[in-house]
Design a protein around this motif. Sequence first.
Motif, PDB file in Angstrom:
ATOM      1  N   TRP A  57       0.933  -1.245   0.090  1.00  0.00           N
ATOM      2  CA  TRP A  57       0.151  -0.118   0.114  1.00  0.00           C
ATOM      3  C   TRP A  57       1.080   1.220  -0.150  1.00  0.00           C
ATOM      4  O   TRP A  57       1.895   1.379   0.611  1.00  0.00           O
ATOM      5  CB  TRP A  57      -0.908  -0.015   1.218  1.00  0.00           C
ATOM      6  CG  TRP A  57      -1.852   1.217   1.440  1.00  0.00           C
ATOM      7  CD1 TRP A  57      -1.597   2.398   1.778  1.00  0.00           C
ATOM      8  CD2 TRP A  57      -3.124   1.227   0.734  1.00  0.00           C
ATOM      9  NE1 TRP A  57      -2.582   3.382   1.524  1.00  0.00           N
ATOM     10  CE2 TRP A  57      -3.570   2.608   0.796  1.00  0.00           C
ATOM     11  CE3 TRP A  57      -4.052   0.388  -0.079  1.00  0.00           C
ATOM     12  CZ2 TRP A  57      -4.773   2.943   0.525  1.00  0.00           C
ATOM     13  CZ3 TRP A  57      -5.090   0.979  -0.453  1.00  0.00           C
ATOM     14  CH2 TRP A  57      -5.604   2.126  -0.310  1.00  0.00           C
ATOM     15  N   THR A  58       0.338   2.367  -0.708  1.00  0.00           N
ATOM     16  CA  THR A  58       1.101   3.578  -0.869  1.00  0.00           C
ATOM     17  C   THR A  58       0.179   4.676  -0.425  1.00  0.00           C
ATOM     18  O   THR A  58      -0.834   4.632  -0.827  1.00  0.00           O
ATOM     19  CB  THR A  58       1.694   3.872  -2.138  1.00  0.00           C
ATOM     20  OG1 THR A  58       2.678   2.653  -2.577  1.00  0.00           O
ATOM     21  CG2 THR A  58       2.532   5.244  -2.392  1.00  0.00           C
ATOM     22  N   GLY A  59       0.435   5.520   0.643  1.00  0.00           N
ATOM     23  CA  GLY A  59      -0.270   6.465   1.043  1.00  0.00           C
ATOM     24  C   GLY A  59      -1.347   6.367   2.157  1.00  0.00           C
ATOM     25  O   GLY A  59      -0.914   5.278   3.152  1.00  0.00           O
ATOM     26  N   GLU A  60      -2.440   6.878   2.341  1.00  0.00           N
ATOM     27  CA  GLU A  60      -3.524   6.831   2.904  1.00  0.00           C
ATOM     28  C   GLU A  60      -4.906   6.313   2.617  1.00  0.00           C
ATOM     29  O   GLU A  60      -4.740   6.210   1.279  1.00  0.00           O
ATOM     30  CB  GLU A  60      -3.632   8.054   3.849  1.00  0.00           C
ATOM     31  CG  GLU A  60      -2.430   8.739   4.450  1.00  0.00           C
ATOM     32  CD  GLU A  60      -2.492  10.004   4.888  1.00  0.00           C
ATOM     33  OE1 GLU A  60      -1.559  10.646   5.364  1.00  0.00           O
ATOM     34  OE2 GLU A  60      -3.171  10.854   4.492  1.00  0.00           O
ATOM     35  N   CYS A  61      -5.802   6.290   3.356  1.00  0.00           N
ATOM     36  CA  CYS A  61      -7.107   5.704   3.060  1.00  0.00           C
ATOM     37  C   CYS A  61      -8.231   6.823   3.200  1.00  0.00           C
ATOM     38  O   CYS A  61      -8.241   7.124   4.627  1.00  0.00           O
ATOM     39  CB  CYS A  61      -7.583   4.567   3.484  1.00  0.00           C
ATOM     40  SG  CYS A  61      -9.097   3.884   3.012  1.00  0.00           S
ATOM     41  N   PHE A  62      -8.901   7.516   2.341  1.00  0.00           N
ATOM     42  CA  PHE A  62      -9.743   8.420   2.688  1.00  0.00           C
ATOM     43  C   PHE A  62     -11.193   7.997   3.582  1.00  0.00           C
ATOM     44  O   PHE A  62     -11.311   6.835   3.061  1.00  0.00           O
ATOM     45  CB  PHE A  62     -10.142   9.180   1.285  1.00  0.00           C
ATOM     46  CG  PHE A  62     -11.151  10.421   1.515  1.00  0.00           C
ATOM     47  CD1 PHE A  62     -10.804  11.519   1.875  1.00  0.00           C
ATOM     48  CD2 PHE A  62     -12.527  10.084   1.230  1.00  0.00           C
ATOM     49  CE1 PHE A  62     -11.703  12.641   2.011  1.00  0.00           C
ATOM     50  CE2 PHE A  62     -13.643  10.921   1.409  1.00  0.00           C
ATOM     51  CZ  PHE A  62     -13.141  12.119   1.994  1.00  0.00           C
ATOM     52  N   VAL A  63     -11.454   8.551   4.584  1.00  0.00           N
ATOM     53  CA  VAL A  63     -12.663   8.383   4.913  1.00  0.00           C
ATOM     54  C   VAL A  63     -13.565   9.457   5.157  1.00  0.00           C
ATOM     55  O   VAL A  63     -13.118  10.538   5.135  1.00  0.00           O
ATOM     56  CB  VAL A  63     -12.634   7.769   6.405  1.00  0.00           C
ATOM     57  CG1 VAL A  63     -11.648   6.439   6.309  1.00  0.00           C
ATOM     58  CG2 VAL A  63     -11.629   8.791   7.067  1.00  0.00           C
ATOM     59  N   PHE A  64     -14.852   9.392   4.935  1.00  0.00           N
ATOM     60  CA  PHE A  64     -15.819  10.504   4.880  1.00  0.00           C
ATOM     61  C   PHE A  64     -16.244  10.743   6.415  1.00  0.00           C
ATOM     62  O   PHE A  64     -17.553  10.814   6.739  1.00  0.00           O
ATOM     63  CB  PHE A  64     -17.276   9.713   4.116  1.00  0.00           C
ATOM     64  CG  PHE A  64     -16.884   9.528   2.762  1.00  0.00           C
ATOM     65  CD1 PHE A  64     -17.066  10.516   1.713  1.00  0.00           C
ATOM     66  CD2 PHE A  64     -16.415   8.455   2.265  1.00  0.00           C
ATOM     67  CE1 PHE A  64     -16.947  10.501   0.505  1.00  0.00           C
ATOM     68  CE2 PHE A  64     -16.312   8.151   0.904  1.00  0.00           C
ATOM     69  CZ  PHE A  64     -16.358   9.217  -0.297  1.00  0.00           C
ATOM     70  N   ASP A  65     -15.516  11.236   7.070  1.00  0.00           N
ATOM     71  CA  ASP A  65     -15.784  11.916   8.262  1.00  0.00           C
ATOM     72  C   ASP A  65     -14.655  12.934   8.529  1.00  0.00           C
ATOM     73  O   ASP A  65     -13.758  13.194   7.793  1.00  0.00           O
ATOM     74  CB  ASP A  65     -15.949  11.158   9.391  1.00  0.00           C
ATOM     75  CG  ASP A  65     -14.790  10.108   9.603  1.00  0.00           C
ATOM     76  OD1 ASP A  65     -13.529  10.602   9.852  1.00  0.00           O
ATOM     77  OD2 ASP A  65     -14.946   8.980   9.594  1.00  0.00           O
ATOM     78  N   GLU A  66     -14.699  13.619   9.667  1.00  0.00           N
ATOM     79  CA  GLU A  66     -13.635  14.802   9.978  1.00  0.00           C
ATOM     80  C   GLU A  66     -12.093  14.353  10.291  1.00  0.00           C
ATOM     81  O   GLU A  66     -11.339  15.188  10.244  1.00  0.00           O
ATOM     82  CB  GLU A  66     -13.909  15.471  11.009  1.00  0.00           C
ATOM     83  CG  GLU A  66     -15.318  16.276  11.039  1.00  0.00           C
ATOM     84  CD  GLU A  66     -15.675  17.177  12.183  1.00  0.00           C
ATOM     85  OE1 GLU A  66     -15.085  17.286  12.886  1.00  0.00           O
ATOM     86  OE2 GLU A  66     -16.687  17.680  11.947  1.00  0.00           O
TER      87      GLU A  66
END
Length: 245
Positions: free
Chosen positions: A222-231
Amino acid sequence: MASVLNVSAYLFTRIDDREQLRPLLRERAGALGLKGTIILAEEGLNLFLAADEASVRSFLDDLRGDVRFAGLTARESWSDAQPFRKLLVKLKREIIRMDRPAIRPESGRAPAVAPVRLRRWLDQGHDDDGREVVLLDTRNAFEVDYGTFAGALDWRIERFTQFPDAAAAHRDELRGKTVVSFCTGGIRCEKAAIHLREAGVEAVQLDGGILGWFEHVGGAHWTGECFVFDEREALGPDLAPRAHA
């Protein structure tokens, strides 16, 4: 130590009483101090909720008391603060919109590959039958830009309703390979895998999505992060929130 338990969960199961269920779930979740979003559709349920651990687990245990939701499993992560501002319980036509009514996961799941098994495939360069493995990111382009699997296909879709047309355009490139569709928690990649299989592509979904991968495997491949739909905006492979300007 982080004290707020964040859970994301979905289950494709027939729900014929959404209108009656909506106020009941809102009352139960509100009484426990939960915040986040619950989505109800005829095809199933999707939720993103956060609160103290005891309250979250109490709500999930109560929900599983309904035979329709007995199989609900949740992806967990922790944060120092409540990432949601309020509690919403929404009625929608689909828990993730694809605009393909014939795709009905509640009638039968797509085959899934566990994170540990997929890591073995990626480490060895092929699946257990010696076939080339192709990772297919089914998320929207802006989500992919936060991070994805090394070498994953990204069709730059802006919304999931564009996935079927993109799949048709790339179908010949996928034939003869084992395609692993993936997304944040599993909903989009489950529908995607069913659609691809109906189009003649040997597709499976990543069980538990990216969050399940982080939980069981960490940051491998994996490269980077994982977007999540909260703050919190994005999570790292350790499932901890990342600070963004």
